[in-house]
Design an enzyme around this catalytic site. Sequence first.
Site, short mmCIF file in Angstrom:
data_model
loop_
_atom_site.label_atom_id
_atom_site.label_comp_id
_atom_site.label_asym_id
_atom_site.label_seq_id
_atom_site.Cartn_x
_atom_site.Cartn_y
_atom_site.Cartn_z
N THR A 26 -29.00 9.30 39.08
CA THR A 26 -28.80 10.41 38.39
C THR A 26 -28.89 10.28 36.59
O THR A 26 -29.08 11.10 36.11
CB THR A 26 -27.37 11.02 38.55
OG1 THR A 26 -26.33 10.16 38.53
CG2 THR A 26 -27.23 11.35 40.34
N LYS A 86 -26.18 1.57 33.21
CA LYS A 86 -25.81 1.85 34.49
C LYS A 86 -25.16 0.75 34.93
O LYS A 86 -25.13 -0.27 34.16
CB LYS A 86 -27.26 2.26 35.38
CG LYS A 86 -28.17 1.03 35.17
CD LYS A 86 -29.63 1.46 35.89
CE LYS A 86 -30.49 2.40 35.33
NZ LYS A 86 -30.53 3.59 35.78
#
Length: 787
Positions: free
Chosen positions: A629, A521
Amino acid sequence: MLNHESLKKRIDLYAMTTFGGDFKDLLDSEKYVVLSKAMMETILPHWNQSRKNTETMKKAYYLSSEYLMGRFLTNNLIAMDTKDEVKEILKNMGVDYNQVEESEEDPALGNGGLGRLAACFLDSAATLGYPMDGYGIRYDFGLFKQKIVDGEQVEVADNWTKYGDPWGIRKISEKVRVTFKGGEIYAIPYDYPVIGYDNKLINTLRLWKAESLDEFDFRAFNDQNYDLAVKAKNDAENIAKVLYPNDSYEEGKKLRLKQQYFFVSASLQDMIRRFKSKNLDFEDFPKYHSIQLNDTHPAVAIPELMRLLTRKEDVEWDKAWRITTATFAYTNHTLLAEALEQWPERYYQELIPQVYKVILRIHQMLIDELKGKGIQDHDLNRYEIIHNGNIRMAWMSIFGSKSINGVARLHTDLLINQELNDWYRLYPEKFNNKTNGITQRRWLLQSNPELSELITELLGSEDWITDLKMLKNLESYADVPEIMERFLQIKWTKKKQLSDYILQEEGEEIDPDSLFDIQIKRLHEYKRQLLNAFHILFLYYELKENPDLKRVPRTFIFGAKAAPGYVRAKAIIRFINNIAELVNGDPAMEGKLKVVFVQNYRVSYGEKLFPAADLSEQISTAGKEASGTGNMKFMLNGAPTIGTYDGANIEIVEEAGDANNYIFGLKVEEIEKIRDSYNPEEIYQKDPKLRRVVDTLIDGTFEDKDGSYRELHNSLLYGANWHRADNYFVLKDFHEYRKAHEKADADYVDRLGWARKCWLNMSNSGKFSSDRTIEQYAQEIWDIEKI
């Protein structure tokens, strides 16, 4: 069904006319361009028909500063159900499709979850049959291409179009002018097809490229003033050069504002031009347009639409405001104060004074409305759009929109009850939740065909591809050993594929039989990659002191980019790579511990990482991650979450069960209770093993080249002038985090038991399809219908 002979002829023709050679002799990257151009001929008639079929319908328009699309080729072929045919055609031509596929550069149009969410939403809307177009910027170089040199992040230009841009169609006849103080520039549209899966609807992503009205000053050149000759061209093109230019200094901040206004103004002008061709009254504008603001980056759209309506189209002010507030909806993506955009008034005055004048009037209109609602003068500052010399874009978005939504239930609750409570009490009817989602077409069907085949076999249908809730019917197979063995074999296959790729890309050998613990991420302190790094060091010292300690062999994999100006985040990247060098260089860790930081994490890398994960790291400080997500992508591919009660983690655990995930750490309400009294130095002093790990930042274990490790150490224990000590509670959550890992370690030994946990995560992931999210937006906010 493709006409094979026709496609072969087109391929041969484009090979000759584009690159001057036979298709089989071209570079793989050139073959990719040729194949894509040939396929565009198949797509274009359907695309044009979709435009005609939807031109009288109400449409949603998604305004986003980024779209992290991923590679186009395979995604489009899967949507058209032609991938197997194309592979066969290429095979007959002596060409390996996989090599062509791998040569495609990821489009450098986005960075993190915000941009990937936009891409998933476009996919879902087209697949479900909802008319929705996206608008954004066609960046020349995106954020950057990341290289790790001597453990440090180095940013280089990401020239994603160097071999061509076969999926983008330049529509110069539809260019518009965007005005800044001192001059105008052209916004040139490039259209990209968004192909719905097994659906005739093809929507459009329109991205704007900035170009000068006068590309070349011949007189200046003739006078041998060569820099001046191309100054206008360079100044214009700088607007769309990179995503999120470094804004450490004022010029970078101004460039960001110019980017935002550039694409917003161009997009609104484009919508108005098309609307006017219908010969309707502007009162009907909201009947044909619902515009979603993807965070505050496009919030300048609200005053810009007011300016265009009142100054250009002679719409009376109050009528224009009714139109505007009925058209816009705003998605809030963050609780971080620094991410709620504010712009100095003088930037607007210097760059776009015509919009600043409109903002002044909107601001006064808000003040008048607040006074009418009984808000006292001393409370007005809590709502002011213009406050202390700054323009608050989130406040602009709330006041000028019909809907404000958060992106996970916890996030929305925090908006309503804390961060935006003043506004909620004013306009409760505007607030709602839309938990984010991901498209299973990209993140399961495309990235994990092996698992997709098993799912289709067990369900006896491919309908799950457009109805992910069907995975719930697979729950019972969690107790069927034969199926769990097949699932484990698929997982091992994906791990082996990733291992081979990492060896090729990073030169690091990893063991597919080890537990793959993955955190991929954006690099930000609140996402707490540092907590993960400290835990690895803790394990390293434990294994060094107790060589016979029985622990499951682990491979820790990181992937993250830090913003170029984010010094502390870049220090954390260097720290992780220092740890990797220490661990991987120690023969005693062979077969026990491995650490890999993959370079240039992007969608195509993610397509290999998510399916291979055994454990999904979602360890942000509670209350800081709006949704996430990546957590959903891991879940969909059968990986339990080790994470905090934050964002969508909470809903993931509700769906898959607490017993099948590893939740730890402070909750939001607990953080609120201890925030003012929290003293991380007490934890540091009382826990010698933790202290040893933290002190590697300053004790010479690693070279502190520029003092950034000491600064990081100080930020944990003493804070900084802009935040408290251990602002993200890394030390406070460390003990529980370590215990959660010990539990996961023990559970992993029971292979069928572990497979059961993974399977139950996958089979309960149906809620997290972006199809569900888009259905909710379409019905509850946009009021649009399927074609």
